[in-house]
Design a protein around this motif. Structure first.
Motif, mmCIF file in Angstrom:
data_model
loop_
_atom_site.group_PDB
_atom_site.id
_atom_site.type_symbol
_atom_site.label_atom_id
_atom_site.label_comp_id
_atom_site.label_asym_id
_atom_site.label_seq_id
_atom_site.Cartn_x
_atom_site.Cartn_y
_atom_site.Cartn_z
ATOM 1 N N ARG A 69 0.835 -1.208 0.000
ATOM 2 C CA ARG A 69 0.000 0.000 0.000
ATOM 3 C C ARG A 69 0.873 1.263 0.000
ATOM 4 N NH1 ARG A 69 -3.023 -1.071 4.287
ATOM 5 N NH2 ARG A 69 -4.788 -1.804 3.093
ATOM 6 N N GLU A 111 -9.077 1.785 -2.454
ATOM 7 C CA GLU A 111 -8.938 2.860 -1.491
ATOM 8 C C GLU A 111 -9.278 4.192 -2.127
ATOM 9 O OE1 GLU A 111 -5.433 2.959 0.854
ATOM 10 O OE2 GLU A 111 -5.454 0.805 1.145
ATOM 11 N N ARG A 159 -11.185 0.939 7.832
ATOM 12 C CA ARG A 159 -11.478 0.348 6.523
ATOM 13 C C ARG A 159 -12.783 0.883 5.938
ATOM 14 N NH1 ARG A 159 -9.597 -6.004 7.085
ATOM 15 N NH2 ARG A 159 -7.397 -5.532 7.435
ATOM 16 N N ARG A 162 -11.611 4.218 4.622
ATOM 17 C CA ARG A 162 -10.569 4.119 3.593
ATOM 18 C C ARG A 162 -11.127 3.608 2.272
ATOM 19 N NH1 ARG A 162 -5.504 0.717 5.191
ATOM 20 N NH2 ARG A 162 -7.200 -0.623 5.728
ATOM 21 N N PHE A 163 -12.081 2.683 2.340
ATOM 22 C CA PHE A 163 -12.639 2.111 1.119
ATOM 23 C C PHE A 163 -13.902 2.824 0.656
ATOM 24 C CE2 PHE A 163 -10.238 -1.692 2.679
ATOM 25 C CZ PHE A 163 -9.231 -1.580 1.746
#
Length: 183
Positions: A69, A111, A159, A162-163
């Motif tokens: 990442r 992301e 998450r 972030r997503f």
């Protein structure tokens, strides 16, 4: 058909993914021994065809994912739950069934470039994903449904943001998980 390069940890993981998805392009990191040269290759392939990271749902898998990442922020991610990846106490992609791998790849996550905090700790508390008796169980079910894996509350919140999971999708999935429990 998946056109991106799929990054897994080992040869057995690659075999399991090919059983589930067919002839896809795969590279394995050889565990945590991900070399600088291999990382540079992954970055190059991300620009050419795209990259999907599919590591084991354990500490080492998350460390490998984070190294990739940092070098390849445009990489996509696929998560397995620990339960789906565990066989006789061993955690790994190679232990997952063809079905579980296919389900995981139905939820490829990208992301977001700009992190917008749509969710807060209060959201998790309100729906019982944190600070409740069965919070861990609910996070596991919801993480599987949303394709973001199973984690602790702090990582789950991270998450979600972030997503770019939408609030609508999140709350619909919460209702489905809770409704499934009542059935």
């Amino acid at each position: 058909m998946i056109k991106e390069l799929i990054v897994v940890e080992g040869k057995n993981d690659a075999h399991a993914v090919r059983l589930a998805l067919g002839e896809v392009d795969i590279i394995w990191t050889e565990g945590y021994g991900l070399t600088k040269k291999k990382l540079e290759y992954i970055a190059e392939m991300a620009n050419r065809q795209g990259v999907i990271v599919f590591t084991d749902p354990d500490t080492v898998g998350e460390q490998i994912r984070n190294r990739i990442r940092a070098q390849v922020p445009q990489a996509k991610h696929v998560y397995l739950t620990r339960k789906a990846a565990t066989k006789q106490g061993d955690i790994g992609v190679e232990n997952a069934s063809v079905h579980e791998i296919c389900v995981a790849f139905a939820h490829i996550q990208q992301e977001q470039e700009t992190l917008v905090e749509k969710f807060t700790i209060e959201d998790l508390l309100t729906v019982g994903l944190m600070g409740a008796i069965r919070a861990s169980e609910y996070r596991l079910a919801l993480g599987s449904k949303l394709g973001i894996g199973d984690t602790n509350a702090k990582q789950f919140l991270h998450r979600l943001n972030r997503f770019g999971i939408s609030r609508e999708l999140f709350f619909r999935a919460v209702e489905e998980v809770k409704h499934g429990e009542r059935s």
